[in-house]
Enzyme design. Structure first.
Site, short mmCIF file in Angstrom:
data_model
loop_
_atom_site.label_atom_id
_atom_site.label_comp_id
_atom_site.label_asym_id
_atom_site.label_seq_id
_atom_site.Cartn_x
_atom_site.Cartn_y
_atom_site.Cartn_z
N PHE A 195 -9.47 1.52 4.54
CA PHE A 195 -9.90 0.55 3.52
C PHE A 195 -9.42 -0.69 3.28
O PHE A 195 -10.14 -1.56 2.86
CB PHE A 195 -9.84 1.43 2.22
CG PHE A 195 -8.57 1.26 1.72
CD1 PHE A 195 -8.06 0.30 0.49
CD2 PHE A 195 -7.59 2.27 2.22
CE1 PHE A 195 -6.84 0.47 0.02
CE2 PHE A 195 -6.23 2.11 1.49
CZ PHE A 195 -6.02 1.31 0.73
N THR A 196 -8.49 -1.11 3.88
CA THR A 196 -7.80 -2.39 3.90
C THR A 196 -8.69 -3.41 4.41
O THR A 196 -8.27 -4.46 4.28
CB THR A 196 -6.28 -2.19 4.19
OG1 THR A 196 -6.31 -2.08 5.64
CG2 THR A 196 -5.45 -1.63 3.27
#
Length: 145
Positions: A79-80
């Protein structure tokens, strides 16, 4: 959906300190799912990954696909990749899909890849460590908008 593809000679993934999966020659694919992404986009992204000609041919040209080299793929949710660093030193993740929305889309991508090539994964929504031997400066970023 945003992906980072890294050519690897080998890749081992640990989840919560335990070895979970491993591949030999192929690709490590980091996957970020956006708040607006759909399963249909995951299918398109899988086809894009499979068609990438990023491996060297006998003349040293990036002209071969994962099929041509008999390679494997490791897919890891990340998700980063949707971290916003603009105007701040602390990232926000407003554009990253919530885990309950991202996981089915991630799973669709993995499912599509597994239909055609040996595919390993990480463990969704856990702490992971990745040990890899990168194959040259072969890093590619692609975003499906």
């Amino acid at each position: 959906m945003k992906i980072v593809v890294q050519k690897v000679k080998k890749c081992i993934l640990y989840s919560n300190g335990e070895k979970f999966s491993e591949i030999k020659n192929g690709m490590l694919v980091l996957v970020g799912v956006n708040t607006d992404d759909t399963k249909q986009q995951a299918v398109k992204m899988a086809q894009k990954i499979l068609k990438l000609r990023i491996f060297d041919d006998e003349n040293g040209k990036t002209n071969k696909s994962i099929f041509d080299i008999g390679g494997e793929i490791m897919v890891v949710s990340n998700f980063t990749l949707y971290a916003n660093l603009k105007g701040t030193n602390r990232p926000d993740f407003i554009k990253a899909a919530r885990p309950e929305n991202a996981e089915p889309i991630y799973n669709e991508l993995v499912s599509e890849l597994k239909k055609q090539v040996t595919t390993a994964t990480g463990v969704f929504h856990t702490y992971m460590e990745i040990e890899m031997l990168a194959d040259g400066p072969g890093t590619y970023i692609y975003e499906e908008i």
